[in-house]
Design an enzyme around this catalytic site. Sequence first.
Site, PDB file in Angstrom:
ATOM      1  N   ASN A  31      13.782  50.051  11.115  1.00 22.22           N
ATOM      2  CA  ASN A  31      13.392  48.714  11.582  1.00 22.22           C
ATOM      3  C   ASN A  31      14.609  47.918  12.066  1.00 22.22           C
ATOM      4  OD1 ASN A  31      10.759  49.262  10.949  1.00 22.22           O
ATOM      5  ND2 ASN A  31      10.788  48.156   8.997  1.00 22.22           N
TER       6      ASN A  31
ATOM      7  N   LEU B 285       5.618  43.585  13.862  1.00 14.27           N
ATOM      8  CA  LEU B 285       7.081  43.571  13.980  1.00 14.27           C
ATOM      9  C   LEU B 285       7.602  43.275  15.397  1.00 14.27           C
ATOM     10  CD1 LEU B 285       9.831  44.339  12.359  1.00 14.27           C
ATOM     11  CD2 LEU B 285       9.657  46.427  13.686  1.00 14.27           C
TER      12      LEU B 285
ATOM     13  N   THR C 282      -5.337  55.551  11.528  1.00 15.00           N
ATOM     14  CA  THR C 282      -3.902  55.275  11.472  1.00 15.00           C
ATOM     15  C   THR C 282      -3.154  56.295  10.622  1.00 15.00           C
ATOM     16  OG1 THR C 282      -2.340  53.709  10.457  1.00 15.00           O
ATOM     17  CG2 THR C 282      -4.558  53.615   9.658  1.00 15.00           C
ATOM     18  N   ASP C 283      -1.864  56.444  10.898  1.00 17.81           N
ATOM     19  CA  ASP C 283      -1.031  57.334  10.071  1.00 17.81           C
ATOM     20  C   ASP C 283      -0.878  56.811   8.645  1.00 17.81           C
ATOM     21  OD1 ASP C 283       0.630  55.161  10.712  1.00 17.81           O
ATOM     22  OD2 ASP C 283       2.265  56.371  11.533  1.00 17.81           O
ATOM     23  N   GLU C 284      -1.204  55.509   8.447  1.00 19.26           N
ATOM     24  CA  GLU C 284      -0.959  54.914   7.123  1.00 19.26           C
ATOM     25  C   GLU C 284      -1.856  55.518   6.045  1.00 19.26           C
ATOM     26  OE1 GLU C 284      -0.027  50.777   7.083  1.00 19.26           O
ATOM     27  OE2 GLU C 284       0.464  50.772   9.214  1.00 19.26           O
TER      28      GLU C 284
ATOM     29  N   LYS D 204      -8.869  51.884   5.530  1.00 18.77           N
ATOM     30  CA  LYS D 204      -8.980  52.782   6.691  1.00 18.77           C
ATOM     31  C   LYS D 204      -9.276  54.210   6.224  1.00 18.77           C
ATOM     32  CE  LYS D 204      -8.378  52.022  10.545  1.00 18.77           C
ATOM     33  NZ  LYS D 204      -9.304  51.565  11.612  1.00 18.77           N
TER      34      LYS D 204
ATOM     35  N   ARG E  56       8.295  43.640   1.439  1.00 18.93           N
ATOM     36  CA  ARG E  56       6.842  43.711   1.296  1.00 18.93           C
ATOM     37  C   ARG E  56       6.534  44.518   0.023  1.00 18.93           C
ATOM     38  NH1 ARG E  56       4.022  46.775   6.234  1.00 18.93           N
ATOM     39  NH2 ARG E  56       3.914  44.706   7.162  1.00 18.93           N
TER      40      ARG E  56
ATOM     41  N   GLY F 191       5.147  47.248  -2.293  1.00 15.51           N
ATOM     42  CA  GLY F 191       4.596  48.590  -2.042  1.00 15.51           C
ATOM     43  C   GLY F 191       4.928  49.136  -0.663  1.00 15.51           C
ATOM     44  N   HIS F 192       5.969  48.604  -0.039  1.00 14.78           N
ATOM     45  CA  HIS F 192       6.325  48.920   1.352  1.00 14.78           C
ATOM     46  C   HIS F 192       6.530  50.425   1.569  1.00 14.78           C
ATOM     47  CE1 HIS F 192       8.926  47.249   4.906  1.00 14.78           C
ATOM     48  NE2 HIS F 192       8.017  48.128   5.309  1.00 14.78           N
TER      49      HIS F 192
ATOM     50  N   TYR G 298      -4.920  47.754   3.176  1.00 11.33           N
ATOM     51  CA  TYR G 298      -5.292  48.096   4.560  1.00 11.33           C
ATOM     52  C   TYR G 298      -5.471  49.604   4.701  1.00 11.33           C
ATOM     53  CZ  TYR G 298      -4.405  49.490   9.422  1.00 11.33           C
ATOM     54  OH  TYR G 298      -4.481  50.109  10.647  1.00 11.33           O
ATOM     55  N   ALA G 299      -4.450  50.367   4.269  1.00 11.99           N
ATOM     56  CA  ALA G 299      -4.496  51.824   4.433  1.00 11.99           C
ATOM     57  C   ALA G 299      -5.654  52.419   3.633  1.00 11.99           C
ATOM     58  CB  ALA G 299      -3.169  52.434   4.010  1.00 11.99           C
TER      59      ALA G 299
HETATM   60  P1  NAD Z   1      -6.117  43.955  16.210  1.00 10.04           P
HETATM   61  O1  NAD Z   1      -6.020  43.303  14.869  1.00 10.04           O
HETATM   62  O2  NAD Z   1      -5.229  43.523  17.326  1.00 10.04           O
HETATM   63  O3  NAD Z   1      -7.610  43.839  16.764  1.00 10.04           O
HETATM   64  C1  NAD Z   1      -8.738  44.006  15.962  1.00 10.04           C
HETATM   65  C2  NAD Z   1      -9.947  43.471  16.723  1.00 10.04           C
HETATM   66  O4  NAD Z   1     -11.124  43.699  15.901  1.00 10.04           O
HETATM   67  C3  NAD Z   1      -9.891  41.962  16.995  1.00 10.04           C
HETATM   68  O5  NAD Z   1     -10.267  41.707  18.333  1.00 10.04           O
HETATM   69  C4  NAD Z   1     -10.906  41.390  16.021  1.00 10.04           C
HETATM   70  O6  NAD Z   1     -11.516  40.185  16.493  1.00 10.04           O
HETATM   71  C5  NAD Z   1     -11.908  42.524  15.910  1.00 10.04           C
HETATM   72  N1  NAD Z   1     -12.685  42.485  14.653  1.00 10.04           N
HETATM   73  C6  NAD Z   1     -12.204  42.340  13.397  1.00 10.04           C
HETATM   74  N2  NAD Z   1     -13.213  42.337  12.518  1.00 10.04           N
HETATM   75  C7  NAD Z   1     -14.359  42.501  13.237  1.00 10.04           C
HETATM   76  C8  NAD Z   1     -15.730  42.597  12.884  1.00 10.04           C
HETATM   77  N3  NAD Z   1     -16.144  42.510  11.605  1.00 10.04           N
HETATM   78  N4  NAD Z   1     -16.630  42.781  13.878  1.00 10.04           N
HETATM   79  C9  NAD Z   1     -16.239  42.861  15.170  1.00 10.04           C
HETATM   80  N5  NAD Z   1     -14.964  42.766  15.555  1.00 10.04           N
HETATM   81  C10 NAD Z   1     -14.021  42.591  14.602  1.00 10.04           C
HETATM   82  O7  NAD Z   1      -5.927  45.510  15.910  1.00 10.04           O
HETATM   83  P2  NAD Z   1      -5.223  46.643  16.783  1.00 10.04           P
HETATM   84  O8  NAD Z   1      -3.774  46.644  16.478  1.00 10.04           O
HETATM   85  O9  NAD Z   1      -5.702  46.526  18.192  1.00 10.04           O
HETATM   86  O10 NAD Z   1      -5.845  47.937  16.100  1.00 10.04           O
HETATM   87  C11 NAD Z   1      -7.093  48.467  16.570  1.00 10.04           C
HETATM   88  C12 NAD Z   1      -7.472  49.667  15.716  1.00 10.04           C
HETATM   89  O11 NAD Z   1      -6.436  50.646  15.770  1.00 10.04           O
HETATM   90  C13 NAD Z   1      -7.647  49.345  14.227  1.00 10.04           C
HETATM   91  O12 NAD Z   1      -8.749  50.072  13.755  1.00 10.04           O
HETATM   92  C14 NAD Z   1      -6.350  49.819  13.582  1.00 10.04           C
HETATM   93  O13 NAD Z   1      -6.581  50.223  12.251  1.00 10.04           O
HETATM   94  C15 NAD Z   1      -6.011  51.000  14.465  1.00 10.04           C
HETATM   95  N6  NAD Z   1      -4.571  51.318  14.577  1.00 10.04           N
HETATM   96  C16 NAD Z   1      -3.673  50.331  14.895  1.00 10.04           C
HETATM   97  C17 NAD Z   1      -2.320  50.670  15.039  1.00 10.04           C
HETATM   98  C18 NAD Z   1      -1.299  49.629  15.430  1.00 10.04           C
HETATM   99  O14 NAD Z   1      -0.104  49.938  15.439  1.00 10.04           O
HETATM  100  N7  NAD Z   1      -1.687  48.412  15.786  1.00 10.04           N
HETATM  101  C19 NAD Z   1      -1.900  51.992  14.852  1.00 10.04           C
HETATM  102  C20 NAD Z   1      -2.855  52.973  14.540  1.00 10.04           C
HETATM  103  C21 NAD Z   1      -4.191  52.612  14.413  1.00 10.04           C
HETATM  104  P1  TYD Z   2       4.091  46.054  11.042  1.00 11.55           P
HETATM  105  O1  TYD Z   2       4.285  45.744  12.479  1.00 11.55           O
HETATM  106  O2  TYD Z   2       3.462  45.025  10.153  1.00 11.55           O
HETATM  107  O3  TYD Z   2       3.318  47.443  10.969  1.00 11.55           O
HETATM  108  P2  TYD Z   2       2.986  48.394   9.680  1.00 11.55           P
HETATM  109  O4  TYD Z   2       3.310  47.665   8.446  1.00 11.55           O
HETATM  110  O5  TYD Z   2       1.525  48.617   9.847  1.00 11.55           O
HETATM  111  O6  TYD Z   2       3.813  49.613   9.890  1.00 11.55           O
HETATM  112  O7  TYD Z   2       5.514  46.396  10.403  1.00 11.55           O
HETATM  113  C1  TYD Z   2       6.311  47.442  10.933  1.00 11.55           C
HETATM  114  C2  TYD Z   2       7.524  47.568  10.037  1.00 11.55           C
HETATM  115  O8  TYD Z   2       8.306  46.373  10.141  1.00 11.55           O
HETATM  116  C3  TYD Z   2       7.187  47.692   8.557  1.00 11.55           C
HETATM  117  O9  TYD Z   2       8.149  48.550   7.939  1.00 11.55           O
HETATM  118  C4  TYD Z   2       7.339  46.285   8.026  1.00 11.55           C
HETATM  119  C5  TYD Z   2       8.455  45.726   8.882  1.00 11.55           C
HETATM  120  N1  TYD Z   2       8.413  44.277   9.142  1.00 11.55           N
HETATM  121  C6  TYD Z   2       9.555  43.484   8.920  1.00 11.55           C
HETATM  122  O10 TYD Z   2      10.610  43.973   8.482  1.00 11.55           O
HETATM  123  N2  TYD Z   2       9.469  42.134   9.181  1.00 11.55           N
HETATM  124  C7  TYD Z   2       8.324  41.567   9.653  1.00 11.55           C
HETATM  125  O11 TYD Z   2       8.298  40.315   9.848  1.00 11.55           O
HETATM  126  C8  TYD Z   2       7.174  42.391   9.880  1.00 11.55           C
HETATM  127  C9  TYD Z   2       5.890  41.801  10.402  1.00 11.55           C
HETATM  128  C10 TYD Z   2       7.272  43.750   9.620  1.00 11.55           C
END
Ligand code: NAD
Ligand code: TYD
Length: 340
Positions: free
Chosen positions: A252, A189, A124-126, A153, A276, A278-279, A149-150
Amino acid sequence: MKILVTGGAGFIGSNFIRFMLGEHPGAFVTNVDSLTYAGNLENLASIEKDPRYRFVKADIADPDAMDGLLSEGFDTLVNFAAESHVDRSIESAREFIRTNITGTQTLLDSARARSVGLFVQISTDEVYGSLPPGEAFREDTALHPNSPYAASKTAADLLVLAAVHTHGLNAFVTRCSNNYGPYQFPEKLIPLFISNALEGKELPVYGDGLQVRDWLHVDDHSRAIDLLIREGRKGEVYNIGTWQTGAADRTNIEIAKLLLRCLDRPESLLRYVTDRPGHDRRYAMDYSKIAREFGWKPLISLEDGLRSTVRWYVENRSWWEKVKSGEYQEYYRRHYGSRL
Ligand code: NAD
Ligand code: TYD
């Protein structure tokens, strides 16, 4: 092509599985997922009977289970499995350490012992932290994770790169910006705001709502991973996102207003709430490396992507209602129960 996808019942992993089976007739996909709250097998209902697909319920931090599975032999392992929500990591980081760090190392150990052809770490970019206006993250930007989280990762990324350097594992890391699209868990979001608006509930905007994210449609992300599986080079990091010099930032609050306009709902639903802790203020991904080397670029504009995403949540109300009510967790028992 024998592919092991971890976390394939989640938002991006399930999109990637549907994408790969659709694009590649010769792809065989095993999905290993422990089905945490974020895992929803209904995301894969459209392909679950495809003979090229198989589901295995297991935890990536379980060394015996991973070793057994990987001994079957895979060309490629794509590691999506993670705890993925920043707010939950602020509540408790424990599961983030276990899955994101220990789980990734467990997979690396088994991948090495069982000679997996290629290990792809989805990151992730985070990991880069927060940016001032006008700048963008490059692959050589210093790592500066700000949330648990970041940080988890980042640790995982470094363990993957260490396995390349020390053990010669064939692996690379992809770092993507915020994804949106169908089947995203409504704690993030965009799906939270769409579903709340459809239910007539308030949209909780953290702080002043002027934070900026680099939004990429999940289909563009899956296409980038598919390309990198074929073209990506060992030990490299690839940024995936949409930012280009001169691009307008999307705050946002702008995203929230756009969604309300698409849904024809009033802005009075917006509610400013406590920020949040440390946002991170701003993310933007410079994707020029993957563009220059392999010709990838995002194909779905934010306007088109948000419009089609809103339509999907309107048309698939029962999907997110079941998620919000918790009923989705019954899917595994009902559909796989006889095999338990
Ligand atoms: P998600 O939370 O929707 O899905 C995560 C999946 O992992 C779930 O199906 C969960 O059951 C499974 N899981 C969790 N712990 C597990 C374990 N111990 N063993 C096996 N399975 C397990 O997440 P997502 O949004 O689909 O993200 C997927 C990946 O992409 C993550 O690694 C995340 O860091 C990365 N990512 C997400 C975003 C985003 O915007 N969502 C952006 C960049 C990178
Ligand atoms: P999110 O979808 O949780 O992704 P990330 O924090 O990984 O970027 O949040 C996206 C942005 O939206 C982030 O700046 C936090 C903000 N946000 C809100 O303002 N309200 C909300 O209820 C949520 C979940 C996120």
